[in-house]
Design a protein around this motif. Structure first.
Motif, PDB file in Angstrom:
ATOM      1  N   ALA A   1       0.807  -1.219   0.000  1.00  0.00           N
ATOM      2  CA  ALA A   1       0.000   0.000   0.000  1.00  0.00           C
ATOM      3  C   ALA A   1       0.841   1.270   0.000  1.00  0.00           C
ATOM      4  O   ALA A   1       0.297   2.369  -0.170  1.00  0.00           O
ATOM      5  CB  ALA A   1      -0.919   0.004   1.229  1.00  0.00           C
ATOM      6  N   THR A   2       2.152   1.135   0.175  1.00  0.00           N
ATOM      7  CA  THR A   2       3.029   2.305   0.217  1.00  0.00           C
ATOM      8  C   THR A   2       3.335   2.791  -1.199  1.00  0.00           C
ATOM      9  O   THR A   2       3.802   2.007  -2.029  1.00  0.00           O
ATOM     10  CB  THR A   2       4.345   1.963   0.932  1.00  0.00           C
ATOM     11  OG1 THR A   2       4.056   1.489   2.250  1.00  0.00           O
ATOM     12  CG2 THR A   2       5.239   3.187   1.016  1.00  0.00           C
ATOM     13  N   PRO A   3       3.087   4.074  -1.522  1.00  0.00           N
ATOM     14  CA  PRO A   3       3.386   4.576  -2.875  1.00  0.00           C
ATOM     15  C   PRO A   3       4.882   4.472  -3.190  1.00  0.00           C
ATOM     16  O   PRO A   3       5.730   4.524  -2.289  1.00  0.00           O
ATOM     17  CB  PRO A   3       2.943   6.043  -2.802  1.00  0.00           C
ATOM     18  CG  PRO A   3       1.996   6.113  -1.648  1.00  0.00           C
ATOM     19  CD  PRO A   3       2.492   5.097  -0.660  1.00  0.00           C
ATOM     20  N   THR A   4       5.186   4.327  -4.447  1.00  0.00           N
ATOM     21  CA  THR A   4       6.585   4.270  -4.869  1.00  0.00           C
ATOM     22  C   THR A   4       6.753   4.923  -6.234  1.00  0.00           C
ATOM     23  O   THR A   4       5.857   4.848  -7.079  1.00  0.00           O
ATOM     24  CB  THR A   4       7.094   2.820  -4.932  1.00  0.00           C
ATOM     25  OG1 THR A   4       8.462   2.808  -5.363  1.00  0.00           O
ATOM     26  CG2 THR A   4       6.276   1.988  -5.924  1.00  0.00           C
ATOM     27  N   GLN A   5       7.886   5.572  -6.423  1.00  0.00           N
ATOM     28  CA  GLN A   5       8.251   6.126  -7.721  1.00  0.00           C
ATOM     29  C   GLN A   5       9.492   5.420  -8.260  1.00  0.00           C
ATOM     30  O   GLN A   5      10.205   5.953  -9.113  1.00  0.00           O
ATOM     31  CB  GLN A   5       8.499   7.635  -7.606  1.00  0.00           C
ATOM     32  CG  GLN A   5       7.241   8.423  -7.271  1.00  0.00           C
ATOM     33  CD  GLN A   5       7.484   9.922  -7.228  1.00  0.00           C
ATOM     34  OE1 GLN A   5       8.586  10.375  -6.930  1.00  0.00           O
ATOM     35  NE2 GLN A   5       6.452  10.694  -7.539  1.00  0.00           N
ATOM     36  N   ALA A   6       9.734   4.225  -7.767  1.00  0.00           N
ATOM     37  CA  ALA A   6      10.894   3.456  -8.219  1.00  0.00           C
ATOM     38  C   ALA A   6      10.761   3.141  -9.705  1.00  0.00           C
ATOM     39  O   ALA A   6       9.677   2.803 -10.188  1.00  0.00           O
ATOM     40  CB  ALA A   6      11.008   2.153  -7.424  1.00  0.00           C
ATOM     41  N   LEU A   7      11.876   3.265 -10.423  1.00  0.00           N
ATOM     42  CA  LEU A   7      11.894   3.031 -11.863  1.00  0.00           C
ATOM     43  C   LEU A   7      12.569   1.705 -12.177  1.00  0.00           C
ATOM     44  O   LEU A   7      13.259   1.119 -11.343  1.00  0.00           O
ATOM     45  CB  LEU A   7      12.633   4.162 -12.576  1.00  0.00           C
ATOM     46  CG  LEU A   7      12.029   5.562 -12.412  1.00  0.00           C
ATOM     47  CD1 LEU A   7      12.925   6.604 -13.063  1.00  0.00           C
ATOM     48  CD2 LEU A   7      10.627   5.611 -13.004  1.00  0.00           C
ATOM     49  N   SER A   8      12.371   1.236 -13.394  1.00  0.00           N
ATOM     50  CA  SER A   8      12.986  -0.012 -13.838  1.00  0.00           C
ATOM     51  C   SER A   8      14.496   0.146 -13.916  1.00  0.00           C
ATOM     52  O   SER A   8      15.008   1.210 -14.299  1.00  0.00           O
ATOM     53  CB  SER A   8      12.454  -0.413 -15.216  1.00  0.00           C
ATOM     54  OG  SER A   8      11.056  -0.570 -15.191  1.00  0.00           O
ATOM     55  N   GLU A   9      15.204  -0.897 -13.575  1.00  0.00           N
ATOM     56  CA  GLU A   9      16.648  -0.933 -13.715  1.00  0.00           C
ATOM     57  C   GLU A   9      17.010  -1.989 -14.756  1.00  0.00           C
ATOM     58  O   GLU A   9      16.589  -3.135 -14.636  1.00  0.00           O
ATOM     59  CB  GLU A   9      17.327  -1.277 -12.382  1.00  0.00           C
ATOM     60  CG  GLU A   9      17.085  -0.245 -11.295  1.00  0.00           C
ATOM     61  CD  GLU A   9      17.785  -0.605 -10.009  1.00  0.00           C
ATOM     62  OE1 GLU A   9      18.612  -1.554 -10.027  1.00  0.00           O
ATOM     63  OE2 GLU A   9      17.506   0.033  -8.980  1.00  0.00           O
ATOM     64  N   ILE A  10      17.752  -1.581 -15.774  1.00  0.00           N
ATOM     65  CA  ILE A  10      18.127  -2.502 -16.844  1.00  0.00           C
ATOM     66  C   ILE A  10      19.605  -2.828 -16.735  1.00  0.00           C
ATOM     67  O   ILE A  10      20.447  -1.932 -16.747  1.00  0.00           O
ATOM     68  CB  ILE A  10      17.812  -1.911 -18.225  1.00  0.00           C
ATOM     69  CG1 ILE A  10      16.315  -1.649 -18.364  1.00  0.00           C
ATOM     70  CG2 ILE A  10      18.306  -2.849 -19.337  1.00  0.00           C
ATOM     71  CD1 ILE A  10      15.927  -1.039 -19.688  1.00  0.00           C
ATOM     72  N   ARG A  11      19.922  -4.098 -16.588  1.00  0.00           N
ATOM     73  CA  ARG A  11      21.295  -4.581 -16.595  1.00  0.00           C
ATOM     74  C   ARG A  11      21.388  -5.596 -17.734  1.00  0.00           C
ATOM     75  O   ARG A  11      21.033  -6.765 -17.557  1.00  0.00           O
ATOM     76  CB  ARG A  11      21.662  -5.218 -15.258  1.00  0.00           C
ATOM     77  CG  ARG A  11      21.693  -4.236 -14.100  1.00  0.00           C
ATOM     78  CD  ARG A  11      21.818  -4.949 -12.764  1.00  0.00           C
ATOM     79  NE  ARG A  11      23.003  -5.781 -12.692  1.00  0.00           N
ATOM     80  CZ  ARG A  11      24.181  -5.351 -12.241  1.00  0.00           C
ATOM     81  NH1 ARG A  11      24.321  -4.096 -11.840  1.00  0.00           N
ATOM     82  NH2 ARG A  11      25.214  -6.157 -12.180  1.00  0.00           N
ATOM     83  N   ASP A  12      21.798  -5.130 -18.891  1.00  0.00           N
ATOM     84  CA  ASP A  12      21.769  -5.936 -20.102  1.00  0.00           C
ATOM     85  C   ASP A  12      23.173  -5.979 -20.691  1.00  0.00           C
ATOM     86  O   ASP A  12      23.687  -4.973 -21.180  1.00  0.00           O
ATOM     87  CB  ASP A  12      20.783  -5.309 -21.097  1.00  0.00           C
ATOM     88  CG  ASP A  12      20.539  -6.187 -22.304  1.00  0.00           C
ATOM     89  OD1 ASP A  12      21.522  -6.675 -22.889  1.00  0.00           O
ATOM     90  OD2 ASP A  12      19.366  -6.358 -22.671  1.00  0.00           O
ATOM     91  N   GLU A  13      23.807  -7.146 -20.647  1.00  0.00           N
ATOM     92  CA  GLU A  13      25.172  -7.260 -21.144  1.00  0.00           C
ATOM     93  C   GLU A  13      25.246  -7.003 -22.641  1.00  0.00           C
ATOM     94  O   GLU A  13      26.235  -6.446 -23.141  1.00  0.00           O
ATOM     95  CB  GLU A  13      25.749  -8.638 -20.827  1.00  0.00           C
ATOM     96  CG  GLU A  13      27.207  -8.778 -21.221  1.00  0.00           C
ATOM     97  CD  GLU A  13      27.816 -10.101 -20.827  1.00  0.00           C
ATOM     98  OE1 GLU A  13      28.865 -10.451 -21.400  1.00  0.00           O
ATOM     99  OE2 GLU A  13      27.247 -10.789 -19.947  1.00  0.00           O
ATOM    100  N   GLY A  14      24.222  -7.406 -23.378  1.00  0.00           N
ATOM    101  CA  GLY A  14      24.224  -7.141 -24.813  1.00  0.00           C
ATOM    102  C   GLY A  14      24.285  -5.653 -25.110  1.00  0.00           C
ATOM    103  O   GLY A  14      25.055  -5.203 -25.966  1.00  0.00           O
TER     104      GLY A  14
END
Length: 207
Positions: A87-100
């Motif tokens: 129930a806690t709001p979040t503004q966390a964004l996606s983290e991309i770890r892509d070796e290619g």
């Protein structure tokens, strides 16, 4: 008491959703589902389970016979902690770890490759990278499609998987374009002057 890390809520969420489970069963759940978008090392799983037991958010018991495996279950306190986090709001964004993408990023640009033979080799490297990444993401997409067919529509879990399908299709298209025209990366880099364009690397035009 310090706040719980996200990894702790992975364990709480799985136990709340699936009921009692062994650490091995939790690991299999991660591999088949949320492991596709949230990396979770096996060692961390065992550590989080032990931490949550100490904090009273899950309980542990041993099988009476057989292999005497550890059986984990979420407590009412653990359920309350999970509900509060959800129930806690979040503004966390996606983290991309892509070796290619990392390998593509560090490929020499057109201005750095002057000899024709060197340029040909570099283009072949980029083309091979794109081909390999195209195949890898196509295989992952196939797995997502199979998982979708076994999942009930209209659920939060299905919605997350649908986003995975869209993302993989977009990435496949990206690598397909690189594979088909690797020379375009060289062509667009040659003669480019950020000062003349007013582009200072932050996407804003200061002309």
């Amino acid at each position: 008491m310090p706040p719980l890390p996200i990894s702790a809520f992975v364990v709480l969420g799985l136990l709340d959703e699936q009921g009692d489970a062994t650490p091995y069963q939790l690991r299999r759940m991660i591999e088949k589902g949320l492991g596709n978008f949230w990396g979770f090392p096996r060692s961390q799983l065992y550590w989080e389970a032990s931490r949550l037991v100490r904090r009273g958010l899950i309980v542990e018991r041993r099988e009476q016979g057989g292999r005497r495996r550890r059986i984990l279950a979420i407590t009412e306190q653990g359920k309350d902690e999970l509900r509060l986090w959800l129930a806690t709001p979040t503004q966390a964004l996606s983290e991309i770890r892509d070796e290619g993408l990392l390998r593509l990023y560090f490929q020499p640009s057109g201005s750095e490759v002057t000899e024709q033979q060197g340029e040909t080799e570099e283009l072949a490297t980029v083309s091979r990278l794109a081909r390999e990444q195209h195949a890898a993401h196509a295989a992952r997409l196939e797995g997502y499609v199979a998982a979708t067919s076994a999942m009930r529509p209209g659920t939060p879990q299905r919605a997350v998987l649908e986003l995975g399908l869209r993302f993989e299709r977009m990435v496949i298209q990206f690598w397909r374009e690189i594979e088909q025209s690797p020379a375009d990366l060289r062509r667009s880099a040659q003669g480019w002057d950020p000062e003349q364009r007013g582009d200072h690397g932050d996407g804003r035009d200061r002309t």
